[in-house]
Motif scaffolding. Structure first.
Motif, PDB file in Angstrom:
ATOM      1  N   PHE A 152      35.832  60.320  47.032  1.00 22.53           N
ATOM      2  CA  PHE A 152      36.206  59.964  45.664  1.00 22.53           C
ATOM      3  C   PHE A 152      37.631  60.412  45.349  1.00 22.53           C
ATOM      4  O   PHE A 152      37.992  61.571  45.578  1.00 22.53           O
ATOM      5  N   VAL A 153      38.453  59.496  44.844  1.00 20.61           N
ATOM      6  CA  VAL A 153      39.856  59.806  44.557  1.00 20.61           C
ATOM      7  C   VAL A 153      40.103  59.914  43.060  1.00 20.61           C
ATOM      8  O   VAL A 153      40.641  60.903  42.573  1.00 20.61           O
ATOM      9  N   ALA A 154      39.725  58.874  42.308  1.00 13.45           N
ATOM     10  CA  ALA A 154      40.040  58.862  40.870  1.00 13.45           C
ATOM     11  C   ALA A 154      39.106  57.924  40.129  1.00 13.45           C
ATOM     12  O   ALA A 154      38.457  57.058  40.724  1.00 13.45           O
ATOM     13  N   SER A 155      39.068  58.098  38.822  1.00  8.95           N
ATOM     14  CA  SER A 155      38.288  57.219  37.946  1.00  8.95           C
ATOM     15  C   SER A 155      39.204  56.675  36.862  1.00  8.95           C
ATOM     16  O   SER A 155      39.940  57.434  36.224  1.00  8.95           O
ATOM     17  N   LEU A 156      39.193  55.363  36.671  1.00  9.19           N
ATOM     18  CA  LEU A 156      40.004  54.716  35.636  1.00  9.19           C
ATOM     19  C   LEU A 156      39.088  54.325  34.482  1.00  9.19           C
ATOM     20  O   LEU A 156      38.293  53.399  34.608  1.00  9.19           O
ATOM     21  N   ASP A 157      39.152  55.060  33.398  1.00 11.72           N
ATOM     22  CA  ASP A 157      38.291  54.729  32.261  1.00 11.72           C
ATOM     23  C   ASP A 157      39.131  54.287  31.075  1.00 11.72           C
ATOM     24  O   ASP A 157      40.252  54.737  30.885  1.00 11.72           O
ATOM     25  N   GLY A 158      38.583  53.403  30.282  1.00 12.20           N
ATOM     26  CA  GLY A 158      39.303  52.829  29.150  1.00 12.20           C
ATOM     27  C   GLY A 158      38.599  51.589  28.634  1.00 12.20           C
ATOM     28  O   GLY A 158      38.767  51.198  27.483  1.00 12.20           O
ATOM     29  N   HIS A 159      37.795  50.961  29.479  1.00 10.71           N
ATOM     30  CA  HIS A 159      37.015  49.800  29.040  1.00 10.71           C
ATOM     31  C   HIS A 159      35.903  50.240  28.092  1.00 10.71           C
ATOM     32  O   HIS A 159      35.378  51.353  28.206  1.00 10.71           O
ATOM     33  N   ARG A 160      35.521  49.315  27.207  1.00 14.46           N
ATOM     34  CA  ARG A 160      34.451  49.625  26.249  1.00 14.46           C
ATOM     35  C   ARG A 160      33.153  48.895  26.570  1.00 14.46           C
ATOM     36  O   ARG A 160      32.204  48.927  25.794  1.00 14.46           O
ATOM     37  N   ASP A 161      33.131  48.225  27.722  1.00 12.06           N
ATOM     38  CA  ASP A 161      31.914  47.549  28.175  1.00 12.06           C
ATOM     39  C   ASP A 161      31.928  47.528  29.711  1.00 12.06           C
ATOM     40  O   ASP A 161      32.926  47.892  30.329  1.00 12.06           O
ATOM     41  N   GLY A 162      30.826  47.101  30.306  1.00 12.95           N
ATOM     42  CA  GLY A 162      30.717  47.084  31.766  1.00 12.95           C
ATOM     43  C   GLY A 162      31.794  46.229  32.416  1.00 12.95           C
ATOM     44  O   GLY A 162      32.213  45.208  31.870  1.00 12.95           O
ATOM     45  N   ILE A 163      32.234  46.631  33.606  1.00 15.54           N
ATOM     46  CA  ILE A 163      33.269  45.890  34.340  1.00 15.54           C
ATOM     47  C   ILE A 163      32.616  44.685  35.016  1.00 15.54           C
ATOM     48  O   ILE A 163      31.630  44.834  35.745  1.00 15.54           O
ATOM     49  N   SER A 164      33.147  43.496  34.786  1.00 16.50           N
ATOM     50  CA  SER A 164      32.541  42.288  35.370  1.00 16.50           C
ATOM     51  C   SER A 164      33.323  41.765  36.577  1.00 16.50           C
ATOM     52  O   SER A 164      32.740  41.105  37.437  1.00 16.50           O
ATOM     53  N   CYS A 165      34.631  42.038  36.663  1.00 10.82           N
ATOM     54  CA  CYS A 165      35.413  41.545  37.805  1.00 10.82           C
ATOM     55  C   CYS A 165      36.702  42.357  37.963  1.00 10.82           C
ATOM     56  O   CYS A 165      37.234  42.893  36.988  1.00 10.82           O
ATOM     57  N   ILE A 166      37.173  42.426  39.200  1.00 12.96           N
ATOM     58  CA  ILE A 166      38.434  43.110  39.538  1.00 12.96           C
ATOM     59  C   ILE A 166      39.202  42.203  40.485  1.00 12.96           C
ATOM     60  O   ILE A 166      38.604  41.533  41.327  1.00 12.96           O
ATOM     61  N   THR A 167      40.530  42.173  40.349  1.00  8.09           N
ATOM     62  CA  THR A 167      41.340  41.469  41.340  1.00  8.09           C
ATOM     63  C   THR A 167      42.611  42.259  41.624  1.00  8.09           C
ATOM     64  O   THR A 167      43.042  43.088  40.812  1.00  8.09           O
ATOM     65  N   LYS A 168      43.213  41.989  42.798  1.00  9.67           N
ATOM     66  CA  LYS A 168      44.424  42.686  43.212  1.00  9.67           C
ATOM     67  C   LYS A 168      45.641  41.820  42.900  1.00  9.67           C
ATOM     68  O   LYS A 168      45.537  40.597  42.853  1.00  9.67           O
ATOM     69  N   HIS A 169      46.790  42.458  42.701  1.00 11.11           N
ATOM     70  CA  HIS A 169      48.050  41.743  42.555  1.00 11.11           C
ATOM     71  C   HIS A 169      48.415  41.137  43.910  1.00 11.11           C
ATOM     72  O   HIS A 169      48.206  41.749  44.960  1.00 11.11           O
ATOM     73  N   ALA A 170      48.939  39.907  43.898  1.00 10.37           N
ATOM     74  CA  ALA A 170      49.237  39.215  45.152  1.00 10.37           C
ATOM     75  C   ALA A 170      50.378  39.872  45.931  1.00 10.37           C
ATOM     76  O   ALA A 170      50.426  39.776  47.159  1.00 10.37           O
ATOM     77  N   LYS A 171      51.300  40.569  45.237  1.00 14.46           N
ATOM     78  CA  LYS A 171      52.479  41.134  45.903  1.00 14.46           C
ATOM     79  C   LYS A 171      52.591  42.654  45.777  1.00 14.46           C
ATOM     80  O   LYS A 171      53.238  43.289  46.598  1.00 14.46           O
ATOM     81  N   SER A 172      51.983  43.230  44.768  1.00 12.25           N
ATOM     82  CA  SER A 172      52.152  44.663  44.502  1.00 12.25           C
ATOM     83  C   SER A 172      50.895  45.439  44.896  1.00 12.25           C
ATOM     84  O   SER A 172      49.787  45.074  44.519  1.00 12.25           O
ATOM     85  N   LEU A 173      51.084  46.534  45.659  1.00 11.53           N
ATOM     86  CA  LEU A 173      49.957  47.373  46.064  1.00 11.53           C
ATOM     87  C   LEU A 173      49.420  48.212  44.914  1.00 11.53           C
ATOM     88  O   LEU A 173      48.241  48.541  44.870  1.00 11.53           O
ATOM     89  N   SER A 174      50.291  48.544  43.967  1.00 10.71           N
ATOM     90  CA  SER A 174      49.933  49.546  42.963  1.00 10.71           C
ATOM     91  C   SER A 174      49.291  48.952  41.712  1.00 10.71           C
ATOM     92  O   SER A 174      48.922  49.693  40.809  1.00 10.71           O
ATOM     93  N   THR A 175      49.141  47.623  41.647  1.00 10.52           N
ATOM     94  CA  THR A 175      48.665  46.990  40.418  1.00 10.52           C
ATOM     95  C   THR A 175      47.347  46.260  40.646  1.00 10.52           C
ATOM     96  O   THR A 175      47.197  45.538  41.636  1.00 10.52           O
ATOM     97  N   ILE A 176      46.397  46.468  39.737  1.00 12.11           N
ATOM     98  CA  ILE A 176      45.150  45.695  39.749  1.00 12.11           C
ATOM     99  C   ILE A 176      44.842  45.233  38.325  1.00 12.11           C
ATOM    100  O   ILE A 176      45.394  45.773  37.353  1.00 12.11           O
ATOM    101  N   ILE A 177      43.974  44.214  38.215  1.00 19.05           N
ATOM    102  CA  ILE A 177      43.509  43.748  36.898  1.00 19.05           C
ATOM    103  C   ILE A 177      41.992  43.830  36.884  1.00 19.05           C
ATOM    104  O   ILE A 177      41.337  43.530  37.889  1.00 19.05           O
ATOM    105  N   SER A 178      41.451  44.218  35.749  1.00 20.78           N
ATOM    106  CA  SER A 178      39.995  44.269  35.605  1.00 20.78           C
ATOM    107  C   SER A 178      39.576  43.524  34.350  1.00 20.78           C
ATOM    108  O   SER A 178      40.289  43.530  33.341  1.00 20.78           O
ATOM    109  N   GLY A 179      38.424  42.884  34.421  1.00 24.07           N
ATOM    110  CA  GLY A 179      37.862  42.176  33.274  1.00 24.07           C
ATOM    111  C   GLY A 179      36.520  42.773  32.912  1.00 24.07           C
ATOM    112  O   GLY A 179      35.742  43.147  33.799  1.00 24.07           O
TER     113      GLY A 179
END
Length: 445
Positions: free
Chosen positions: A58-85
């Protein structure tokens, strides 16, 4: 008269600086080292034990959403960026090294069903329960400027998934049909359907970019070629597949996550039998994603665990779980092959190491050499009983252990009944099916 003189080169035994380690001469003649193998075995055993001691995935936890996470995707060019829905229609853009949220967008009303990044990394697409496809800019708007999508397309039915082409400005969505869209048009340029109510997932092949695969509600996995006017073929299974993922290195292979607690790797040239059946989960498998190397994949399950499987092995090499983590809905493998991201019901995105005992940060040359040496030792003695027992052992929650035991008993009972039926039937009337053949109902061309 001959005089023999001892001649030694100081470079062979003198240290360059006082901080260097002492150079020790070694004779590699095996007759002088009769206990080399027992010594290596002891080192391999210690290395295996230390690997389990230092396994802190376990490395880290990203919290901030107010409901369950339904999907995650990676940035096509950047390693450090992700999007969550999330299930409340909210989309968040995250920076992984800083572990902070960069942007929050109220993208849809109801669930965010799918997110994908454009191949050039300039924008991303979202689909939701409000029957819309929205294209958003990666760059956040200026201070005081209202967040608006670049483009919005209103569909006729709810979209359940989306994926973007690897090289062109086209994307594909699924819902009641599988539709291929051009970014410049507001209606699909092509639609595929094969007498199916709905589709839950669709994916472009990352190597053969004209190939598509989708999971349908009639328990089938359907293959398409965008250059053809009709679907290619479909394989119907015993239970429904939730999602699938193509192998990024081998264009012919894909793995689908099924409701029967298993994952199936198929070769598109021989769909009648899966290449491998991956069995370890004790509840429905909800998501799957391949590593960039194509050698392993990670799966997320309703049983509150994440498992990492080698692509050609039937059982997982690693299982991750925490007390707080609930049903894991989505999972992604980072593009640098070092981390795994998981999104679960209790509104958290978790970051895990792909190799649980790997040391993060910069390593000195001696640390790298020691790590490599230990890895080779474990590989050499991996089949010895003690080494294998320690390397394979994983602590699991009590309820998962109980479910595993129950499943094993059910499988044994089923096998026993089948043997008894075969024993008391006419020879040849009850065919002997392998585990791979049991799960495929038919292949339709």
């Amino acid at each position: 008269m001959k005089v023999k003189v001892l001649c030694r080169n100081p470079d062979d035994y003198v240290r360059e600086t006082t901080r260097d380690i002492q150079r020790v001469p070694r004779n590699y003649d095996p007759t002088l080292h009769p206990f080399e193998v027992p010594r290596e075995y002891t080192r391999a055993l210690n290395a295996t034990k230390l690997e389990r001691v230092f396994a802190k995935p376990f490395v880290a936890s990203l919290d901030g959403h107010r409901d369950g996470i339904s999907c995650i995707t990676k940035h096509a060019k950047s390693l450090s960026t992700i999007i969550s829905g999330a299930c409340d229609g909210e989309v968040k853009v995250w920076n992984l090294p800083r572990q902070e949220c960069l942007r929050t967008v109220q993208a849809h009303e109801g669930f965010v069903r799918g997110i994908c990044s454009r191949f050039c990394g300039t924008s991303f697409f979202t689909v939701g329960d409000d029957k819309t496809i929205k294209q958003w800019n990666w760059e956040a708007p200026g201070y005081g400027v209202r967040e608006e999508p670049i483009n919005t397309i209103l569909g006729k039915a709810v979209f359940t998934g989306i994926d973007h082409h690897q090289r062109e400005g086209t994307f594909v969505t699924c819902g009641q049909t599988v539709d291929i869209w051009d970014e410049q048009r507001s209606s699909p340029i092509r639609s595929f359907s094969w007498g199916v109510d709905s589709f839950s997932c669709v994916r472009y092949n990352p190597v053969e970019t004209e190939l598509l695969a989708s999971c349908a509600s009639d328990r089938s996995v359907v293959l398409y070629d965008t250059r053809e006017s009709a679907p290619l073929r479909k394989v119907i299974m015993q239970l429904r597949s939730n999602t699938l993922c193509w192998n990024p290195m081998e264009a012919y292979y894909f793995t689908c996550a099924n409701e029967d607690y298993n994952l199936y790797t198929y070769d598109i040239r021989h769909l009648d039998v899966p290449v491998t059946v991956h069995m370890d989960h004790v509840s429905a498998v909800l998501d799957v994603d391949y590593s960039p190397t194509g050698r392993e994949f990670v799966s997320a399950s309703f049983d509150k665990t994440i498992r990492i499987f080698p692509k050609d092995k039937g059982h997982s090499r690693e299982v991750y779980h925490t007390k707080r983590m609930q049903h894991v809905i989505c999972v992604r493998w980072s593009a640098d092959n070092k981390y795994v991201l998981s999104g679960s019901d209790e509104m958290n995105i978790r970051l895990w190491k792909a190799n649980a005992s790997e040391k993060l940060g910069l390593l000195s040359a001696r640390e790298k050499a020691a790590t490599h040496y230990n890895k080779k030792l474990i590989e050499k003695f991996q089949h010895h009983p003690q080494v294998r027992r320690i390397a394979r052992h994983r602590h699991l929650p009590g309820d998962i252990l109980k479910q595993k035991r129950e499943l094993r008993e059910m499988r044994e009972a089923r096998r026993r009944k089948e043997q008894n039926v075969r024993k008391h039937s006419k020879p040849g009337s009850v065919p002997l099916l392998t585990e791979k053949e049991k799960h495929v109902v038919a292949v339709v061309e």
